[in-house]
Scaffold this motif. Structure first.
Motif, short mmCIF file in Angstrom:
data_model
loop_
_atom_site.label_atom_id
_atom_site.label_comp_id
_atom_site.label_asym_id
_atom_site.label_seq_id
_atom_site.Cartn_x
_atom_site.Cartn_y
_atom_site.Cartn_z
N LEU A 1 -24.93 -43.74 -34.06
CA LEU A 1 -25.61 -42.87 -35.03
C LEU A 1 -25.74 -41.45 -34.49
O LEU A 1 -25.62 -40.48 -35.23
CB LEU A 1 -27.00 -43.42 -35.35
CG LEU A 1 -27.07 -44.52 -36.41
CD1 LEU A 1 -28.52 -44.93 -36.63
CD2 LEU A 1 -26.45 -44.06 -37.73
N ARG A 2 -25.98 -41.36 -33.20
CA ARG A 2 -26.10 -40.04 -32.58
C ARG A 2 -24.75 -39.30 -32.64
O ARG A 2 -24.69 -38.13 -32.99
CB ARG A 2 -26.55 -40.22 -31.13
CG ARG A 2 -27.18 -38.98 -30.52
CD ARG A 2 -28.02 -39.33 -29.30
NE ARG A 2 -27.24 -39.90 -28.22
CZ ARG A 2 -27.43 -41.12 -27.71
NH1 ARG A 2 -28.39 -41.90 -28.18
NH2 ARG A 2 -26.68 -41.57 -26.73
N TYR A 3 -23.66 -40.00 -32.37
CA TYR A 3 -22.34 -39.35 -32.43
C TYR A 3 -22.03 -38.94 -33.87
O TYR A 3 -21.36 -37.94 -34.10
CB TYR A 3 -21.23 -40.29 -31.91
CG TYR A 3 -21.44 -40.74 -30.48
CD1 TYR A 3 -21.95 -39.86 -29.52
CD2 TYR A 3 -21.12 -42.04 -30.08
CE1 TYR A 3 -22.15 -40.27 -28.20
CE2 TYR A 3 -21.32 -42.46 -28.76
CZ TYR A 3 -21.84 -41.58 -27.84
OH TYR A 3 -22.04 -41.99 -26.55
N ALA A 4 -22.49 -39.73 -34.84
CA ALA A 4 -22.22 -39.39 -36.24
C ALA A 4 -23.08 -38.20 -36.68
O ALA A 4 -22.74 -37.53 -37.67
CB ALA A 4 -22.49 -40.60 -37.13
N ALA A 5 -24.15 -37.92 -35.96
CA ALA A 5 -24.96 -36.71 -36.17
C ALA A 5 -25.36 -36.49 -37.62
O ALA A 5 -25.31 -35.37 -38.12
CB ALA A 5 -24.21 -35.49 -35.63
N GLY A 6 -25.72 -37.56 -38.29
CA GLY A 6 -26.20 -37.41 -39.66
C GLY A 6 -25.09 -37.37 -40.70
O GLY A 6 -25.34 -37.37 -41.90
N GLY A 7 -23.82 -37.34 -40.26
CA GLY A 7 -22.70 -37.32 -41.20
C GLY A 7 -22.26 -38.74 -41.55
O GLY A 7 -22.87 -39.71 -41.11
N SER A 8 -21.19 -38.85 -42.35
CA SER A 8 -20.63 -40.16 -42.71
C SER A 8 -20.18 -40.87 -41.44
O SER A 8 -19.38 -40.34 -40.68
CB SER A 8 -19.40 -40.00 -43.59
OG SER A 8 -19.72 -39.46 -44.83
N VAL A 9 -20.68 -42.08 -41.23
CA VAL A 9 -20.33 -42.83 -40.02
C VAL A 9 -18.95 -43.45 -40.18
O VAL A 9 -18.64 -44.03 -41.21
CB VAL A 9 -21.35 -43.97 -39.77
CG1 VAL A 9 -21.06 -44.66 -38.44
CG2 VAL A 9 -22.77 -43.45 -39.81
N GLY A 10 -18.14 -43.35 -39.13
CA GLY A 10 -16.81 -43.96 -39.17
C GLY A 10 -16.44 -44.57 -37.84
O GLY A 10 -17.16 -44.41 -36.84
N ARG A 11 -15.32 -45.26 -37.85
CA ARG A 11 -14.86 -45.89 -36.61
C ARG A 11 -14.68 -44.90 -35.46
O ARG A 11 -14.90 -45.27 -34.29
CB ARG A 11 -13.58 -46.69 -36.86
CG ARG A 11 -13.86 -48.04 -37.51
CD ARG A 11 -12.57 -48.81 -37.76
NE ARG A 11 -11.80 -48.23 -38.84
CZ ARG A 11 -10.52 -48.46 -39.06
NH1 ARG A 11 -9.85 -49.27 -38.25
NH2 ARG A 11 -9.90 -47.89 -40.06
N PRO A 12 -14.28 -43.63 -35.73
CA PRO A 12 -14.17 -42.69 -34.60
C PRO A 12 -15.48 -42.52 -33.83
O PRO A 12 -15.46 -42.23 -32.62
CB PRO A 12 -13.74 -41.38 -35.27
CG PRO A 12 -12.97 -41.83 -36.48
CD PRO A 12 -13.74 -43.03 -36.97
N HIS A 13 -16.62 -42.73 -34.50
CA HIS A 13 -17.89 -42.63 -33.78
C HIS A 13 -18.11 -43.84 -32.88
O HIS A 13 -18.70 -43.73 -31.81
CB HIS A 13 -19.05 -42.47 -34.78
CG HIS A 13 -18.87 -41.26 -35.68
ND1 HIS A 13 -18.77 -41.37 -37.04
CD2 HIS A 13 -18.75 -39.96 -35.38
CE1 HIS A 13 -18.59 -40.16 -37.55
NE2 HIS A 13 -18.57 -39.29 -36.57
N ILE A 14 -17.61 -44.98 -33.31
CA ILE A 14 -17.67 -46.17 -32.45
C ILE A 14 -16.68 -45.98 -31.29
O ILE A 14 -16.96 -46.37 -30.15
CB ILE A 14 -17.36 -47.46 -33.25
CG1 ILE A 14 -18.30 -47.57 -34.45
CG2 ILE A 14 -17.45 -48.69 -32.35
CD1 ILE A 14 -17.99 -48.72 -35.39
N ALA A 15 -15.56 -45.33 -31.60
CA ALA A 15 -14.57 -45.03 -30.55
C ALA A 15 -15.23 -44.20 -29.45
O ALA A 15 -15.01 -44.44 -28.26
CB ALA A 15 -13.38 -44.28 -31.14
N GLN A 16 -16.07 -43.25 -29.85
CA GLN A 16 -16.76 -42.42 -28.85
C GLN A 16 -17.63 -43.27 -27.94
O GLN A 16 -17.73 -43.01 -26.74
CB GLN A 16 -17.61 -41.36 -29.53
CG GLN A 16 -16.82 -40.13 -29.92
CD GLN A 16 -17.69 -39.11 -30.66
OE1 GLN A 16 -17.62 -38.99 -31.86
NE2 GLN A 16 -18.51 -38.40 -29.92
N ALA A 17 -18.27 -44.30 -28.52
CA ALA A 17 -19.10 -45.18 -27.71
C ALA A 17 -18.23 -45.98 -26.73
O ALA A 17 -18.62 -46.19 -25.58
CB ALA A 17 -19.90 -46.12 -28.62
#
Ligand code: AMP
Ligand code: FE
Ligand code: FE
Ligand code: ZN
Length: 294
Positions: A138-154
């Motif tokens: 959620l932090r990587y998504a920074a309030g925007g639409s959450v996507g797999r790239p944010h999970i990729a960052q994790a």
């Protein structure tokens, strides 16, 4: 709707990139940095097309440098239900009215579905002992639409993969931890975009390396309900796939676009790597009645 002067008469042909993401979804540049980067990339026109949101529109408009034309758009998460299991696809929508109630409701629903799916993916990773958390995603998504790239960052943060591309390998987000999300029926989407005064263009329609693609017969039917164009020049299309898309568009009287699908450092493609012809851009603007290009 009239076309703003997007490049000085007598200069070289305008450079037009109609597909770019910001931090409002899974890009890594803020909307305001994106419009500045567009100028640095030598573009005359850029479209901001975040996944299932218009949240980047206002900051992009506010930061737009003089001389750059901004096309406000979105990339809608769609699905074709004609086969089992259904096939996911992306629909670019340009210059639609962002206050149209049915479209607003659908976008909100799609973003909620993204969160739900991402949280389930994180649960599944954690169940397998992978050290990623929903909070950090959620932090990587920074309030925007959450996507797999944010999970990729994790996954990168956890030291399990080195790059986003690696995170999309089959044993990670590409297949093993790929869960479907609740998308919008693509026929409904085309009609909704049109009803909101927007112009729908099928994003990377033959990108088979991303997964299953819909048969041409579906594109024929979409054209009949208001699809306006097909994205041909795209990083995920081979030369043969581009040629195929062009031929199909010609047959159906659809425009063809080219675009980078820029995602900042979440992808390797550069802004302006592929571009759209000025005549096509003008036809898109002329067909739109939701908001103007600015
Ligand atoms: P989602 O929208 O959550 O299904 O995630 C799909 C997004 O992941 C796409 O919009 C791209 O931004 C990104 N993506 C898909 N495949 C790859 C890949 N192989 N490498 C890097 N990013 C990818
Ligand atoms: Fe994306
Ligand atoms: Fe896409
Ligand atoms: Zn995209």
């Amino acid at each position: 709707m009239s076309v703003p002067p997007y490049h000085p008469a007598g200069s070289s042909p305008a450079r037009i990139d109609l597909h770019a993401h910001s931090t409002a979804s899974d890009g890594t540049l803020t909307p305001s940095d994106l419009v500045v980067a567009a100028v640095d990339a030598g573009l005359d026109v850029v479209a901001i097309t975040d996944h299932d949101t218009t949240a980047g529109w206002a900051p992009a408009v506010a930061a737009r440098p003089a001389g750059l034309t901004l096309v406000r758009g979105a990339e809608l998460s769609c699905r074709w239900y004609g086969v089992e299991p259904s096939i996911s696809l992306h629909l670019l929508a340009y210059l639609f009215d962002p206050t149209e109630p049915s479209l607003v409701a659908e976008l909100a629903r799609l973003r909620a579905a993204r969160e739900l799916r991402a949280e389930r993916i994180v649960d599944r990773l954690r169940a397998d002992g992978v050290d990623v958390t929903w909070d950090e995603v959620l932090r990587y998504a920074a309030g925007g639409s959450v996507g797999r790239p944010h999970i990729a960052q994790a996954l990168i943060r956890a030291g399990l993969v080195a790059t986003t591309t690696e995170a999309f390998a089959p044993h990670w987000l590409g297949d093993r931890y790929r869960l479907p999300k609740d998308d919008m029926d693509v026929f409904t989407a085309v009609r909704l975009v049109r009803a909101a005064g927007g112009v729908p263009v099928f994003a990377h329609p033959r990108a088979s390396r991303r997964g299953r693609v819909v048969p041409d017969a579906v594109i024929v039917e979409l054209a009949a309900v208001g699809l306006f164009g097909l994205e041909a020049d795209h990083e995920d299309h081979s030369p043969d796939e581009r040629a195929h898309v062009r031929a199909l568009a010609a047959e159906l009287g659809l425009v063809v676009t080219g675009s980078s699908d820029f995602h900042g450092t979440n992808k390797t493609v550069r802004l302006g790597a592929h571009t759209t012809a000025p005549e096509v851009y003008e036809r898109i603007v002329a067909a739109a009645s939701g908001v103007p290009a600015v």
